[in-house]
Design an enzyme around this catalytic site. Structure first.
Site, short mmCIF file in Angstrom:
data_model
loop_
_atom_site.label_atom_id
_atom_site.label_comp_id
_atom_site.label_asym_id
_atom_site.label_seq_id
_atom_site.Cartn_x
_atom_site.Cartn_y
_atom_site.Cartn_z
CE1 TYR A 22 -3.38 0.59 5.51
CE2 TYR A 22 -1.60 0.96 7.06
CZ TYR A 22 -2.04 0.81 5.76
OH TYR A 22 -1.16 0.89 4.72
CB VAL B 171 -0.93 0.01 1.22
CG1 VAL B 171 -1.78 1.28 1.23
CG2 VAL B 171 -1.81 -1.23 1.24
CB THR B 172 2.98 3.05 -1.90
OG1 THR B 172 2.73 2.95 -3.32
CG2 THR B 172 3.73 1.83 -1.43
NE ARG C 156 -3.16 14.95 4.18
CZ ARG C 156 -2.34 13.98 4.55
NH1 ARG C 156 -2.30 12.83 3.88
NH2 ARG C 156 -1.56 14.14 5.60
CG PHE D 165 1.34 -10.51 5.05
CD1 PHE D 165 0.29 -9.74 4.57
CD2 PHE D 165 1.29 -10.94 6.37
CE1 PHE D 165 -0.79 -9.40 5.39
CE2 PHE D 165 0.24 -10.62 7.19
CZ PHE D 165 -0.80 -9.84 6.70
N GLY E 46 -7.65 11.19 -1.72
CA GLY E 46 -8.54 10.06 -1.51
C GLY E 46 -8.14 8.80 -2.25
CG LEU E 47 -4.91 9.01 -4.97
CD1 LEU E 47 -3.53 8.99 -5.63
CD2 LEU E 47 -6.00 9.09 -6.01
CG LEU E 48 -5.16 4.16 1.67
CD1 LEU E 48 -4.79 2.83 1.03
CD2 LEU E 48 -4.26 4.46 2.86
#
Length: 415
Positions: free
Chosen positions: A126, A85-86, A93, A415, A95-97
Protein backbone atom coordinates in the site's frame (compact mmCIF):
# COMPACT_ATOMS: atom_id res chain seq x y z
CA UNK A 1 -12.68 -12.42 -22.76
CA UNK A 2 -12.34 -8.76 -21.69
CA UNK A 3 -12.43 -7.97 -17.98
CA UNK A 4 -15.25 -5.77 -16.68
CA UNK A 5 -15.14 -3.55 -13.59
CA UNK A 6 -18.41 -2.56 -11.97
CA UNK A 7 -20.23 -1.81 -8.73
CA UNK A 8 -22.04 -4.88 -7.42
CA UNK A 9 -24.79 -3.37 -5.24
CA UNK A 10 -27.56 -3.47 -7.87
CA UNK A 11 -27.24 -7.17 -8.68
CA UNK A 12 -27.69 -9.99 -6.16
CA UNK A 13 -25.77 -12.32 -8.48
CA UNK A 14 -22.86 -9.87 -8.70
CA UNK A 15 -22.87 -9.32 -4.94
CA UNK A 16 -22.85 -13.07 -4.24
CA UNK A 17 -20.00 -13.55 -6.73
CA UNK A 18 -18.13 -10.69 -5.07
CA UNK A 19 -18.54 -12.21 -1.58
CA UNK A 20 -17.28 -15.59 -2.84
CA UNK A 21 -14.33 -13.83 -4.50
CA UNK A 22 -13.39 -12.15 -1.21
CA UNK A 23 -13.32 -15.55 0.46
CA UNK A 24 -11.18 -16.97 -2.34
CA UNK A 25 -8.84 -14.00 -2.25
CA UNK A 26 -8.20 -14.46 1.46
CA UNK A 27 -7.85 -18.24 0.98
CA UNK A 28 -11.02 -19.05 2.85
CA UNK A 29 -13.48 -21.69 1.56
CA UNK A 30 -15.52 -20.01 -1.22
CA UNK A 31 -18.46 -22.43 -0.89
CA UNK A 32 -20.96 -20.36 1.08
CA UNK A 33 -24.57 -21.22 1.77
CA UNK A 34 -27.28 -19.10 0.20
CA UNK A 35 -28.47 -18.31 3.71
CA UNK A 36 -25.05 -16.80 4.54
CA UNK A 37 -24.98 -14.84 1.27
CA UNK A 38 -28.49 -13.50 1.87
CA UNK A 39 -27.58 -12.46 5.42
CA UNK A 40 -24.51 -10.56 4.26
CA UNK A 41 -26.40 -8.79 1.50
CA UNK A 42 -29.04 -7.76 4.02
CA UNK A 43 -26.59 -6.49 6.65
CA UNK A 44 -23.49 -5.15 4.92
CA UNK A 45 -23.09 -1.94 2.94
CA UNK A 46 -22.19 -2.74 -0.68
CA UNK A 47 -22.84 0.69 -2.15
CA UNK A 48 -19.13 1.27 -2.76
CA UNK A 49 -18.17 -2.37 -3.45
CA UNK A 50 -16.46 -2.84 -6.80
CA UNK A 51 -15.55 -6.06 -8.52
CA UNK A 52 -13.54 -7.00 -11.58
CA UNK A 53 -15.34 -9.73 -13.51
CA UNK A 54 -13.98 -12.28 -15.95
CA UNK A 55 -17.27 -13.36 -17.47
CA UNK A 56 -19.55 -14.14 -14.54
CA UNK A 57 -16.67 -14.86 -12.17
CA UNK A 58 -15.45 -12.07 -9.89
CA UNK A 59 -11.64 -12.09 -9.80
CA UNK A 60 -10.82 -8.91 -7.85
CA UNK A 61 -12.68 -7.10 -5.06
CA UNK A 62 -12.61 -3.70 -3.39
CA UNK A 63 -14.97 -1.93 -0.99
CA UNK A 64 -14.95 1.37 0.86
CA UNK A 65 -17.31 2.99 3.34
CA UNK A 66 -17.66 6.18 5.40
CA UNK A 67 -15.69 6.34 8.63
CA UNK A 68 -14.73 8.85 11.34
CA UNK A 69 -11.09 8.90 12.47
CA UNK A 70 -10.11 10.54 15.77
CA UNK A 71 -7.02 12.76 15.57
CA UNK A 72 -4.85 14.24 18.36
CA UNK A 73 -6.96 16.63 20.40
CA UNK A 74 -10.18 14.63 20.04
CA UNK A 75 -11.59 15.96 16.77
CA UNK A 76 -12.70 13.51 14.09
CA UNK A 77 -12.03 13.75 10.36
CA UNK A 78 -14.02 12.17 7.56
CA UNK A 79 -12.29 9.04 6.32
CA UNK A 80 -12.74 6.71 3.36
CA UNK A 81 -12.24 3.26 4.90
CA UNK A 82 -10.91 0.66 2.44
CA UNK A 83 -11.53 -3.04 2.98
CA UNK A 84 -11.99 -6.41 1.23
CA UNK A 85 -9.11 -5.80 -1.19
CA UNK A 86 -8.30 -8.97 -3.14
CA UNK A 87 -6.96 -10.02 -6.52
CA UNK A 88 -7.10 -13.69 -7.45
CA UNK A 89 -3.75 -15.37 -8.03
CA UNK A 90 -4.91 -16.18 -11.58
CA UNK A 91 -5.27 -12.47 -12.47
CA UNK A 92 -2.26 -10.76 -10.89
CA UNK A 93 0.04 -8.26 -12.61
CA UNK A 94 -2.73 -6.79 -14.73
CA UNK A 95 -3.14 -3.52 -12.83
CA UNK A 96 -6.49 -4.53 -11.31
CA UNK A 97 -5.74 -3.22 -7.82
CA UNK A 98 -4.24 -0.01 -9.20
CA UNK A 99 -7.40 0.65 -11.21
CA UNK A 100 -9.72 -0.06 -8.29
CA UNK A 101 -7.67 1.97 -5.79
CA UNK A 102 -7.17 4.98 -8.06
CA UNK A 103 -10.87 5.26 -8.87
CA UNK A 104 -11.96 4.93 -5.24
CA UNK A 105 -9.43 7.43 -3.87
CA UNK A 106 -10.30 9.99 -6.55
CA UNK A 107 -13.98 9.70 -5.58
CA UNK A 108 -13.09 10.05 -1.89
CA UNK A 109 -11.11 13.20 -2.62
CA UNK A 110 -14.02 14.61 -4.63
CA UNK A 111 -16.45 13.68 -1.85
CA UNK A 112 -14.44 15.71 0.65
CA UNK A 113 -12.86 12.99 2.77
CA UNK A 114 -9.70 14.15 4.54
CA UNK A 115 -8.00 10.73 4.58
CA UNK A 116 -8.37 7.16 3.48
CA UNK A 117 -7.74 4.32 5.93
CA UNK A 118 -7.15 0.59 5.80
CA UNK A 119 -5.72 -2.35 7.72
CA UNK A 120 -2.93 -3.84 5.61
CA UNK A 121 -2.81 -7.61 5.36
CA UNK A 122 0.52 -7.28 3.50
CA UNK A 123 3.02 -4.56 4.33
CA UNK A 124 4.61 -3.90 0.93
CA UNK A 125 1.47 -3.30 -1.13
CA UNK A 126 0.00 0.00 0.00
CA UNK A 127 2.93 2.38 0.18
CA UNK A 128 2.84 2.78 -3.59
CA UNK A 129 -0.68 4.19 -3.29
CA UNK A 130 0.32 6.82 -0.71
CA UNK A 131 -0.64 4.94 2.47
CA UNK A 132 1.60 4.72 5.51
CA UNK A 133 1.34 2.89 8.85
CA UNK A 134 0.00 5.40 11.38
CA UNK A 135 -0.95 3.38 14.48
CA UNK A 136 0.26 0.10 15.97
CA UNK A 137 -0.80 -2.41 18.62
CA UNK A 138 0.92 -4.67 21.12
CA UNK A 139 -0.22 -8.05 22.39
CA UNK A 140 1.08 -9.17 25.74
CA UNK A 141 0.88 -12.66 27.17
CA UNK A 142 0.67 -12.33 30.94
CA UNK A 143 1.68 -15.15 33.26
CA UNK A 144 -0.86 -14.63 36.04
CA UNK A 145 1.15 -16.72 38.48
CA UNK A 146 4.09 -14.29 38.31
CA UNK A 147 2.45 -10.85 38.38
CA UNK A 148 2.76 -10.36 42.13
CA UNK A 149 -0.86 -9.22 42.30
CA UNK A 150 -3.26 -10.38 45.00
CA UNK A 151 -5.24 -13.20 43.34
CA UNK A 152 -8.20 -12.57 45.66
CA UNK A 153 -8.65 -8.95 44.57
CA UNK A 154 -12.15 -7.46 44.38
CA UNK A 155 -13.20 -3.99 43.24
CA UNK A 156 -14.01 -1.77 46.25
CA UNK A 157 -17.65 -0.70 46.29
CA UNK A 158 -16.58 2.94 46.49
CA UNK A 159 -14.98 2.63 43.04
CA UNK A 160 -17.96 1.18 41.19
CA UNK A 161 -19.15 -2.20 39.98
CA UNK A 162 -18.08 -4.94 37.59
CA UNK A 163 -20.88 -6.98 36.01
CA UNK A 164 -21.12 -9.84 33.56
CA UNK A 165 -23.60 -8.67 30.91
CA UNK A 166 -25.24 -10.28 27.90
CA UNK A 167 -25.14 -9.24 24.27
CA UNK A 168 -28.30 -7.17 24.54
CA UNK A 169 -26.78 -5.06 27.30
CA UNK A 170 -23.56 -4.65 25.29
CA UNK A 171 -25.55 -3.40 22.29
CA UNK A 172 -27.33 -0.96 24.61
CA UNK A 173 -24.36 0.43 26.58
CA UNK A 174 -21.48 -0.21 24.18
CA UNK A 175 -22.03 2.41 21.45
CA UNK A 176 -22.19 5.44 23.77
CA UNK A 177 -19.27 4.15 25.84
CA UNK A 178 -17.22 3.60 22.70
CA UNK A 179 -17.92 7.12 21.44
CA UNK A 180 -16.53 8.53 24.70
CA UNK A 181 -13.50 6.25 24.40
CA UNK A 182 -12.97 7.24 20.75
CA UNK A 183 -12.99 10.95 21.55
CA UNK A 184 -9.99 10.44 23.81
CA UNK A 185 -7.82 8.21 21.63
CA UNK A 186 -6.19 9.35 18.40
CA UNK A 187 -6.34 6.56 15.82
CA UNK A 188 -9.67 5.17 16.99
CA UNK A 189 -12.49 4.85 14.45
CA UNK A 190 -16.25 4.78 14.85
CA UNK A 191 -18.23 1.54 15.13
CA UNK A 192 -21.52 1.08 13.31
CA UNK A 193 -24.50 -0.97 14.47
CA UNK A 194 -23.30 -4.02 12.54
CA UNK A 195 -20.07 -4.05 14.55
CA UNK A 196 -22.02 -4.49 17.78
CA UNK A 197 -24.33 -7.08 16.23
CA UNK A 198 -21.38 -9.19 15.09
CA UNK A 199 -19.52 -8.75 18.39
CA UNK A 200 -22.52 -10.12 20.30
CA UNK A 201 -23.71 -12.83 17.88
CA UNK A 202 -26.83 -10.94 16.78
CA UNK A 203 -25.50 -11.08 13.20
CA UNK A 204 -23.73 -14.29 12.26
CA UNK A 205 -22.25 -14.82 8.82
CA UNK A 206 -18.60 -15.57 9.51
CA UNK A 207 -16.90 -18.80 8.48
CA UNK A 208 -16.02 -19.92 11.98
CA UNK A 209 -18.86 -21.16 14.21
CA UNK A 210 -20.01 -18.63 16.77
CA UNK A 211 -18.45 -18.92 20.22
CA UNK A 212 -20.31 -16.94 22.86
CA UNK A 213 -17.77 -14.71 24.67
CA UNK A 214 -17.91 -13.19 28.12
CA UNK A 215 -18.71 -9.47 28.41
CA UNK A 216 -17.89 -7.50 31.57
CA UNK A 217 -19.01 -3.90 32.02
CA UNK A 218 -17.36 -1.54 34.49
CA UNK A 219 -19.51 1.25 35.91
CA UNK A 220 -18.14 3.94 38.19
CA UNK A 221 -19.60 4.78 41.62
CA UNK A 222 -22.21 6.94 39.90
CA UNK A 223 -23.36 4.08 37.68
CA UNK A 224 -21.83 5.50 34.48
CA UNK A 225 -20.24 2.89 32.14
CA UNK A 226 -16.49 3.51 31.98
CA UNK A 227 -15.11 0.31 30.49
CA UNK A 228 -16.09 -2.84 28.62
CA UNK A 229 -14.12 -6.01 27.99
CA UNK A 230 -15.09 -8.98 25.81
CA UNK A 231 -13.06 -12.16 26.22
CA UNK A 232 -13.05 -15.92 25.81
CA UNK A 233 -11.57 -18.63 28.04
CA UNK A 234 -9.89 -21.86 27.01
CA UNK A 235 -10.28 -24.46 29.75
CA UNK A 236 -7.09 -26.35 30.52
CA UNK A 237 -6.53 -28.81 33.36
CA UNK A 238 -3.41 -30.81 34.10
CA UNK A 239 -2.85 -33.10 37.08
CA UNK A 240 -6.17 -31.90 38.52
CA UNK A 241 -4.95 -28.30 38.46
CA UNK A 242 -6.56 -25.50 36.42
CA UNK A 243 -4.45 -23.54 33.95
CA UNK A 244 -7.08 -21.72 31.94
CA UNK A 245 -6.16 -19.10 29.34
CA UNK A 246 -8.24 -15.94 28.80
CA UNK A 247 -8.01 -14.08 25.51
CA UNK A 248 -9.27 -10.52 25.13
CA UNK A 249 -11.26 -9.77 22.00
CA UNK A 250 -11.93 -6.13 22.84
CA UNK A 251 -11.16 -3.84 25.76
CA UNK A 252 -12.11 -0.18 25.79
CA UNK A 253 -12.02 2.26 28.69
CA UNK A 254 -12.51 6.00 29.07
CA UNK A 255 -9.58 6.54 31.48
CA UNK A 256 -6.34 4.82 32.55
CA UNK A 257 -7.96 3.99 35.89
CA UNK A 258 -10.91 2.31 34.18
CA UNK A 259 -8.55 0.38 31.90
CA UNK A 260 -6.51 -0.83 34.88
CA UNK A 261 -9.70 -1.92 36.65
CA UNK A 262 -10.53 -4.22 33.73
CA UNK A 263 -6.98 -5.65 33.49
CA UNK A 264 -6.99 -6.18 37.25
CA UNK A 265 -10.30 -8.01 37.02
CA UNK A 266 -9.09 -10.30 34.23
CA UNK A 267 -6.01 -11.21 36.25
CA UNK A 268 -8.12 -12.08 39.29
CA UNK A 269 -10.52 -14.57 37.68
CA UNK A 270 -10.38 -17.93 39.43
CA UNK A 271 -8.62 -20.69 37.44
CA UNK A 272 -7.22 -18.26 34.83
CA UNK A 273 -3.42 -18.44 34.88
CA UNK A 274 -2.62 -16.92 31.47
CA UNK A 275 -3.99 -13.74 29.89
CA UNK A 276 -3.62 -12.84 26.21
CA UNK A 277 -4.36 -9.12 25.91
CA UNK A 278 -5.34 -9.16 22.25
CA UNK A 279 -4.55 -6.03 20.19
CA UNK A 280 -3.93 -3.63 23.09
CA UNK A 281 -2.68 -0.05 22.91
CA UNK A 282 1.11 -0.06 22.42
CA UNK A 283 1.47 2.25 25.45
CA UNK A 284 -1.04 0.45 27.65
CA UNK A 285 -0.23 0.93 31.35
CA UNK A 286 -0.65 -2.81 31.97
CA UNK A 287 3.04 -3.86 32.26
CA UNK A 288 3.93 -0.79 34.35
CA UNK A 289 1.24 -1.60 36.92
CA UNK A 290 2.36 -5.17 37.55
CA UNK A 291 4.65 -5.71 40.55
CA UNK A 292 6.64 -8.02 38.26
CA UNK A 293 6.58 -6.40 34.81
CA UNK A 294 8.35 -9.42 33.29
CA UNK A 295 5.15 -11.39 33.79
CA UNK A 296 3.86 -9.53 30.71
CA UNK A 297 5.83 -10.72 27.68
CA UNK A 298 5.32 -9.10 24.28
CA UNK A 299 3.86 -11.73 21.99
CA UNK A 300 3.31 -9.45 19.01
CA UNK A 301 3.89 -5.83 18.07
CA UNK A 302 2.81 -4.67 14.63
CA UNK A 303 1.30 -1.89 12.57
CA UNK A 304 -2.48 -1.96 12.15
CA UNK A 305 -4.07 1.29 10.96
CA UNK A 306 -2.73 2.76 7.71
CA UNK A 307 -3.63 6.29 6.64
CA UNK A 308 -3.60 7.91 3.20
CA UNK A 309 -3.64 11.75 3.02
CA UNK A 310 -6.27 13.27 0.74
CA UNK A 311 -6.75 16.82 2.06
CA UNK A 312 -3.63 18.02 3.89
CA UNK A 313 -5.02 21.41 5.03
CA UNK A 314 -8.08 19.76 6.59
CA UNK A 315 -5.93 17.09 8.22
CA UNK A 316 -3.50 19.51 9.83
CA UNK A 317 -6.15 22.07 10.81
CA UNK A 318 -8.17 19.40 12.63
CA UNK A 319 -5.57 18.11 15.06
CA UNK A 320 -4.02 19.69 18.15
CA UNK A 321 -0.38 20.70 18.68
CA UNK A 322 1.97 20.64 21.64
CA UNK A 323 3.86 23.83 20.80
CA UNK A 324 3.69 27.02 18.76
CA UNK A 325 5.38 27.40 15.40
CA UNK A 326 5.27 27.36 11.61
CA UNK A 327 6.26 24.58 9.26
CA UNK A 328 6.14 24.27 5.48
CA UNK A 329 5.69 20.73 4.23
CA UNK A 330 6.39 19.70 0.66
CA UNK A 331 4.28 16.60 0.00
CA UNK A 332 5.02 14.25 -2.90
CA UNK A 333 2.12 12.04 -3.95
CA UNK A 334 2.28 9.12 -6.42
CA UNK A 335 -1.36 9.77 -7.39
CA UNK A 336 -1.25 13.56 -7.13
CA UNK A 337 -4.14 13.74 -4.64
CA UNK A 338 -2.22 15.43 -1.81
CA UNK A 339 0.67 16.86 -3.82
CA UNK A 340 1.77 20.38 -2.90
CA UNK A 341 3.37 22.72 -0.40
CA UNK A 342 1.45 23.50 2.77
CA UNK A 343 2.07 26.08 5.48
CA UNK A 344 1.12 24.95 8.98
CA UNK A 345 0.72 27.73 11.55
CA UNK A 346 0.07 25.98 14.86
CA UNK A 347 -0.22 26.60 18.57
CA UNK A 348 -1.77 24.69 21.48
CA UNK A 349 -4.84 26.93 21.08
CA UNK A 350 -5.54 26.68 17.32
CA UNK A 351 -4.03 25.78 13.97
CA UNK A 352 -4.41 26.74 10.34
CA UNK A 353 -3.00 25.14 7.22
CA UNK A 354 -3.14 26.30 3.62
CA UNK A 355 -1.30 25.83 0.32
CA UNK A 356 1.74 28.09 -0.04
CA UNK A 357 4.49 29.05 -2.47
CA UNK A 358 7.08 29.28 0.28
CA UNK A 359 10.07 26.99 0.11
CA UNK A 360 9.49 23.78 2.09
CA UNK A 361 11.15 23.10 5.41
CA UNK A 362 10.60 19.36 5.00
CA UNK A 363 9.99 17.32 1.84
CA UNK A 364 8.39 13.92 2.20
CA UNK A 365 6.13 11.40 0.49
CA UNK A 366 2.42 11.19 1.32
CA UNK A 367 2.90 7.84 3.05
CA UNK A 368 5.68 9.24 5.23
CA UNK A 369 3.47 12.19 6.17
CA UNK A 370 0.83 9.62 7.21
CA UNK A 371 3.34 8.14 9.66
CA UNK A 372 3.75 11.53 11.32
CA UNK A 373 0.14 12.68 11.32
CA UNK A 374 -1.24 10.91 14.40
CA UNK A 375 2.03 11.07 16.33
CA UNK A 376 3.26 7.50 15.86
CA UNK A 377 6.66 8.34 14.30
CA UNK A 378 9.38 10.93 14.87
CA UNK A 379 10.31 13.28 12.04
CA UNK A 380 13.89 13.37 13.32
CA UNK A 381 14.13 9.59 13.15
CA UNK A 382 12.60 9.44 9.67
CA UNK A 383 14.96 12.16 8.46
CA UNK A 384 17.92 10.21 9.85
CA UNK A 385 17.11 7.24 7.62
CA UNK A 386 16.50 9.40 4.54
CA UNK A 387 12.71 9.23 4.44
CA UNK A 388 12.39 12.99 5.00
CA UNK A 389 14.49 15.66 3.31
CA UNK A 390 15.27 18.44 5.76
CA UNK A 391 15.59 21.62 3.71
CA UNK A 392 15.74 23.92 6.76
CA UNK A 393 18.15 23.06 9.56
CA UNK A 394 16.25 22.00 12.67
CA UNK A 395 12.92 21.60 10.86
CA UNK A 396 12.58 17.92 11.78
CA UNK A 397 13.09 18.69 15.45
CA UNK A 398 10.56 21.52 15.17
CA UNK A 399 8.07 19.10 13.60
CA UNK A 400 8.55 16.72 16.51
CA UNK A 401 7.83 19.51 19.01
CA UNK A 402 4.64 20.46 17.18
CA UNK A 403 3.35 16.94 16.52
CA UNK A 404 4.19 15.41 19.91
CA UNK A 405 1.29 13.60 21.62
CA UNK A 406 0.82 12.42 25.20
CA UNK A 407 -0.31 8.98 24.04
CA UNK A 408 0.54 6.88 21.03
CA UNK A 409 -2.29 6.51 18.52
CA UNK A 410 -4.21 3.25 18.65
CA UNK A 411 -6.92 1.64 16.57
CA UNK A 412 -8.30 -1.46 18.30
CA UNK A 413 -10.50 -2.50 15.36
CA UNK A 414 -9.90 -4.44 12.17
CA UNK A 415 -12.25 -3.41 9.39
Amino acid sequence: MALSTRFVVDSAADTDAWIRAVHTGFLNPPALSQETLDARRAKQDFRRARGVFDGERCVATFRSFDQRLTVPGGAAVAANAVTAVTVHATHRRRGLLSGLMSADLAEAKERGDAVATLVAAEYRIYGRYGFGPAAAFTTWRVDGTRTGLDPRWALPESEGTLSFVDGAEVRKAGPELHERFRAGRAGAVDRDALFWERATGEARFDIQPWQEPFHVLYRDAGGVPRGLVTFTVENRWEASMPGNAATVQSLIATSPAAEWTLWRFLLSIDWVTTLDTGRAAPDSPLPLLLPDARAAAVREHADLLWVRPLDVPRMLSARSYAAEGELVLGIRDPLGLAEGRYLLDASPREATCAPTRRAPDLVLDAGVFARLYLGEFSATRLAAVGWIEEETTGAAARADLLLRTDHRPWCPDIF
